[in-house]
Design a protein around this motif. Structure first.
Motif, PDB file in Angstrom:
ATOM      1  N   VAL A  63      18.119   0.818  -7.373  1.00  0.00           N
ATOM      2  CA  VAL A  63      18.829  -0.025  -6.402  1.00  0.00           C
ATOM      3  C   VAL A  63      18.073  -0.064  -5.076  1.00  0.00           C
ATOM      4  CG1 VAL A  63      20.961  -0.311  -5.103  1.00  0.00           C
ATOM      5  CG2 VAL A  63      21.055   0.375  -7.505  1.00  0.00           C
ATOM      6  N   GLY A  64      17.611   1.105  -4.631  1.00  0.00           N
ATOM      7  CA  GLY A  64      16.873   1.173  -3.378  1.00  0.00           C
ATOM      8  C   GLY A  64      15.581   0.376  -3.422  1.00  0.00           C
ATOM      9  N   ALA A  65      14.945   0.318  -4.593  1.00  0.00           N
ATOM     10  CA  ALA A  65      13.704  -0.455  -4.729  1.00  0.00           C
ATOM     11  C   ALA A  65      13.958  -1.931  -4.462  1.00  0.00           C
ATOM     12  CB  ALA A  65      13.117  -0.244  -6.122  1.00  0.00           C
ATOM     13  N   PHE A  66      15.053  -2.455  -4.977  1.00  0.00           N
ATOM     14  CA  PHE A  66      15.352  -3.872  -4.749  1.00  0.00           C
ATOM     15  C   PHE A  66      15.809  -4.116  -3.304  1.00  0.00           C
ATOM     16  CE2 PHE A  66      15.294  -4.024  -9.347  1.00  0.00           C
ATOM     17  CZ  PHE A  66      14.791  -5.288  -9.595  1.00  0.00           C
TER      18      PHE A  66
ATOM     19  N   GLY B 270       0.816  -1.202   0.000  1.00  0.00           N
ATOM     20  CA  GLY B 270       0.000   0.000   0.000  1.00  0.00           C
ATOM     21  C   GLY B 270       0.852   1.255   0.000  1.00  0.00           C
ATOM     22  N   ILE B 271       1.889   1.283   0.845  1.00  0.00           N
ATOM     23  CA  ILE B 271       2.798   2.430   0.879  1.00  0.00           C
ATOM     24  C   ILE B 271       3.594   2.527  -0.415  1.00  0.00           C
ATOM     25  CG2 ILE B 271       4.822   3.399   2.054  1.00  0.00           C
ATOM     26  CD1 ILE B 271       3.752   2.284   4.644  1.00  0.00           C
ATOM     27  N   THR B 272       3.994   1.382  -0.953  1.00  0.00           N
ATOM     28  CA  THR B 272       4.731   1.390  -2.223  1.00  0.00           C
ATOM     29  C   THR B 272       3.927   2.067  -3.327  1.00  0.00           C
ATOM     30  OG1 THR B 272       5.979  -0.617  -1.690  1.00  0.00           O
ATOM     31  CG2 THR B 272       5.719  -0.076  -4.021  1.00  0.00           C
ATOM     32  N   PHE B 273       2.653   1.792  -3.371  1.00  0.00           N
ATOM     33  CA  PHE B 273       1.812   2.381  -4.415  1.00  0.00           C
ATOM     34  C   PHE B 273       1.511   3.857  -4.163  1.00  0.00           C
ATOM     35  CE2 PHE B 273       0.046  -0.803  -7.469  1.00  0.00           C
ATOM     36  CZ  PHE B 273       0.880  -1.852  -7.115  1.00  0.00           C
ATOM     37  N   GLU B 274       1.959   4.382  -3.020  1.00  0.00           N
ATOM     38  CA  GLU B 274       1.808   5.812  -2.744  1.00  0.00           C
ATOM     39  C   GLU B 274       2.980   6.628  -3.291  1.00  0.00           C
ATOM     40  OE1 GLU B 274      -0.766   7.298  -1.291  1.00  0.00           O
ATOM     41  OE2 GLU B 274      -1.825   5.422  -0.960  1.00  0.00           O
ATOM     42  N   VAL B 275       3.963   5.973  -3.858  1.00  0.00           N
ATOM     43  CA  VAL B 275       5.162   6.667  -4.328  1.00  0.00           C
ATOM     44  C   VAL B 275       4.837   7.807  -5.302  1.00  0.00           C
ATOM     45  CG1 VAL B 275       7.253   6.383  -5.726  1.00  0.00           C
ATOM     46  CG2 VAL B 275       6.764   4.795  -3.883  1.00  0.00           C
ATOM     47  N   PRO B 276       3.930   7.639  -6.283  1.00  0.00           N
ATOM     48  CA  PRO B 276       3.635   8.777  -7.172  1.00  0.00           C
ATOM     49  C   PRO B 276       3.149  10.004  -6.423  1.00  0.00           C
ATOM     50  CG  PRO B 276       2.735   6.752  -8.079  1.00  0.00           C
ATOM     51  CD  PRO B 276       3.197   6.427  -6.695  1.00  0.00           C
ATOM     52  N   VAL B 277       2.369   9.801  -5.366  1.00  0.00           N
ATOM     53  CA  VAL B 277       1.869  10.931  -4.582  1.00  0.00           C
ATOM     54  C   VAL B 277       3.017  11.621  -3.859  1.00  0.00           C
ATOM     55  CG1 VAL B 277       0.353  11.608  -2.687  1.00  0.00           C
ATOM     56  CG2 VAL B 277      -0.398   9.871  -4.316  1.00  0.00           C
ATOM     57  N   PHE B 278       3.934  10.839  -3.266  1.00  0.00           N
ATOM     58  CA  PHE B 278       5.085  11.422  -2.582  1.00  0.00           C
ATOM     59  C   PHE B 278       5.941  12.241  -3.549  1.00  0.00           C
ATOM     60  CE2 PHE B 278       4.857   7.499   0.345  1.00  0.00           C
ATOM     61  CZ  PHE B 278       3.892   8.133   1.124  1.00  0.00           C
ATOM     62  N   VAL B 279       6.182  11.672  -4.717  1.00  0.00           N
ATOM     63  CA  VAL B 279       6.995  12.375  -5.713  1.00  0.00           C
ATOM     64  C   VAL B 279       6.301  13.656  -6.162  1.00  0.00           C
ATOM     65  CG1 VAL B 279       7.966  12.220  -8.040  1.00  0.00           C
ATOM     66  CG2 VAL B 279       8.111  10.256  -6.492  1.00  0.00           C
TER      67      VAL B 279
ATOM     68  N   ALA C 230       9.779  -4.564  -5.997  1.00  0.00           N
ATOM     69  CA  ALA C 230      10.772  -3.603  -6.482  1.00  0.00           C
ATOM     70  C   ALA C 230      10.380  -2.992  -7.822  1.00  0.00           C
ATOM     71  CB  ALA C 230      12.136  -4.279  -6.598  1.00  0.00           C
ATOM     72  N   VAL C 231       9.895  -3.818  -8.740  1.00  0.00           N
ATOM     73  CA  VAL C 231       9.557  -3.304 -10.076  1.00  0.00           C
ATOM     74  C   VAL C 231       8.405  -2.301 -10.026  1.00  0.00           C
ATOM     75  CG1 VAL C 231       8.716  -3.938 -12.368  1.00  0.00           C
ATOM     76  CG2 VAL C 231      10.515  -5.293 -11.272  1.00  0.00           C
ATOM     77  N   PRO C 232       7.273  -2.609  -9.363  1.00  0.00           N
ATOM     78  CA  PRO C 232       6.232  -1.580  -9.255  1.00  0.00           C
ATOM     79  C   PRO C 232       6.701  -0.322  -8.542  1.00  0.00           C
ATOM     80  CG  PRO C 232       5.338  -3.727  -8.709  1.00  0.00           C
ATOM     81  CD  PRO C 232       6.828  -3.894  -8.807  1.00  0.00           C
ATOM     82  N   LEU C 233       7.569  -0.483  -7.539  1.00  0.00           N
ATOM     83  CA  LEU C 233       8.071   0.680  -6.811  1.00  0.00           C
ATOM     84  C   LEU C 233       8.816   1.616  -7.748  1.00  0.00           C
ATOM     85  CD1 LEU C 233       8.620   2.231  -4.225  1.00  0.00           C
ATOM     86  CD2 LEU C 233      10.536   0.706  -3.759  1.00  0.00           C
ATOM     87  N   TYR C 234       9.678   1.075  -8.588  1.00  0.00           N
ATOM     88  CA  TYR C 234      10.421   1.932  -9.511  1.00  0.00           C
ATOM     89  C   TYR C 234       9.501   2.521 -10.587  1.00  0.00           C
ATOM     90  CZ  TYR C 234      13.709   3.535 -13.018  1.00  0.00           C
ATOM     91  OH  TYR C 234      14.387   4.312 -13.926  1.00  0.00           O
ATOM     92  N   LEU C 235       8.593   1.705 -11.133  1.00  0.00           N
ATOM     93  CA  LEU C 235       7.685   2.198 -12.168  1.00  0.00           C
ATOM     94  C   LEU C 235       6.767   3.293 -11.621  1.00  0.00           C
ATOM     95  CD1 LEU C 235       6.684  -1.120 -13.987  1.00  0.00           C
ATOM     96  CD2 LEU C 235       8.352   0.609 -14.713  1.00  0.00           C
ATOM     97  N   LEU C 236       6.344   3.152 -10.388  1.00  0.00           N
ATOM     98  CA  LEU C 236       5.502   4.181  -9.780  1.00  0.00           C
ATOM     99  C   LEU C 236       6.294   5.457  -9.521  1.00  0.00           C
ATOM    100  CD1 LEU C 236       3.531   1.877  -7.335  1.00  0.00           C
ATOM    101  CD2 LEU C 236       2.556   3.157  -9.250  1.00  0.00           C
ATOM    102  N   TYR C 237       7.580   5.323  -9.251  1.00  0.00           N
ATOM    103  CA  TYR C 237       8.441   6.501  -9.120  1.00  0.00           C
ATOM    104  C   TYR C 237       8.476   7.271 -10.441  1.00  0.00           C
ATOM    105  CZ  TYR C 237      12.715   9.236  -8.464  1.00  0.00           C
ATOM    106  OH  TYR C 237      13.643  10.253  -8.393  1.00  0.00           O
ATOM    107  N   GLU C 238       8.630   6.544 -11.539  1.00  0.00           N
ATOM    108  CA  GLU C 238       8.625   7.183 -12.854  1.00  0.00           C
ATOM    109  C   GLU C 238       7.252   7.803 -13.148  1.00  0.00           C
ATOM    110  OE1 GLU C 238      11.034   7.718 -14.827  1.00  0.00           O
ATOM    111  OE2 GLU C 238      12.625   6.420 -14.074  1.00  0.00           O
ATOM    112  N   LEU C 239       6.190   7.128 -12.732  1.00  0.00           N
ATOM    113  CA  LEU C 239       4.848   7.678 -12.929  1.00  0.00           C
ATOM    114  C   LEU C 239       4.681   8.976 -12.155  1.00  0.00           C
ATOM    115  CD1 LEU C 239       1.950   7.440 -13.983  1.00  0.00           C
ATOM    116  CD2 LEU C 239       1.417   6.045 -11.970  1.00  0.00           C
ATOM    117  N   GLY C 240       5.232   9.035 -10.953  1.00  0.00           N
ATOM    118  CA  GLY C 240       5.163  10.261 -10.171  1.00  0.00           C
ATOM    119  C   GLY C 240       5.849  11.431 -10.863  1.00  0.00           C
TER     120      GLY C 240
END
Length: 258
Positions: free
Chosen positions: A196-199, A164-173, A217-227
């Motif tokens: 690297v931090g995602a893994f 749940g927190i991982t999917f909040e990454v776009p909002v944080f960014v 890790a993969v959704p975390l990084y992709l959501l960072y890019e989405l943010g």
């Protein structure tokens, strides 16, 4: 003296909002408690489906068969009544926000709630079945996999929270960029460190199998890019609506409030 009165009025307002949120939570808990056993069975399905023929879960304490389903019912009631709780939060903080902050706050609340629920659903339907299949498959011969229902609930809740927190990454960014704390260029320049931090995060918050680590890790990084993409689109939209920078708008809002 006026400051003291204002502070007390804020406390009274906060108390009123908390009571309303808790009352609605209690009303939502009542029907959930009636179906507590069914709700726990639904929550335990990803594990029960992967257990060998005749496999089952166990309760090692006397009261856990009652209290654990009740905890699940309370969790479901909290999720169901979350929109009302967020509305109470909005009603409390809205009078103190500037106009551009109000325009940003409500969409962020809606998006963050939707993303958190999406992360939980992803963990339930995609991650947990793979994790439990891995655990059952690698269990040594002669070892019966019979998880305690309390331990299972704690494990599942930790997975829900992690995803749940991982999917909040776009909002944080988006918040970091829109508030000017970090620029888009800076976010783009640290991509490799984020990867690297995602893994690393995936290795810490998931069981010790490669598949579940990748699934975090993969959704975390992709959501960072989405943010980053959403922040760029938001900045372009704001610049088209008003030629003034955000700081100037804030001064204008301050003047209106005065």
């Amino acid at each position: 003296m006026d400051d003291d009165i204002t502070f007390i009025s804020h406390l009274v307002e906060l108390r009123s909002r908390l009571i309303r949120a808790l009352l609605v939570l209690f009303l939502g808990f009542l029907p959930c408690a009636f179906f507590a056993r069914e709700l726990y069975s639904f929550l335990a399905f990803p594990l029960l489906e992967k257990l060998p023929q005749g496999g089952q879960m166990i309760a090692t304490e006397v009261v856990t068969p009652f209290f654990i389903p009740m905890k699940v019912a309370l969790m479901v009631a909290f999720l169901i009544t979350l929109p009302h709780t967020l509305y109470q939060l909005w009603a409390f903080v809205a009078p103190g926000l500037y106009s551009h902050e109000k325009r940003l706050f409500l969409p962020l609340v809606f998006i963050s709630s939707l993303l958190f629920f999406t992360g939980m659903a992803f963990a339930y339907f995609a991650v947990l079945p793979l994790v439990f299949e891995f655990i059952v498959y690698f269990a040594p011969e002669g070892v019966a996999v019979m998880t305690d229902i309390s331990e299972y609930l704690g494990f599942v809740l930790s997975m829900f929270l992690a995803f749940g927190i991982t999917f909040e990454v776009p909002v944080f960014v988006l918040i970091l960029i829109r508030t000017g704390l970090v620029s888009i260029e800076k976010m783009k320049s640290v991509r490799r460190f984020v990867l690297v931090g995602a893994f690393v995060i995936g290795a810490i918050f998931t069981p010790p199998d490669v598949m579940s680590q990748i699934l975090l890790a993969v959704p975390l990084y992709l959501l960072y890019e989405l943010g980053i993409i959403l922040a760029a689109l938001s900045m372009k939209s704001s610049s088209r609506k008003s030629p003034l920078p955000v700081t100037q708008n804030r001064h204008n809002d301050t003047g209106e409030n005065e």
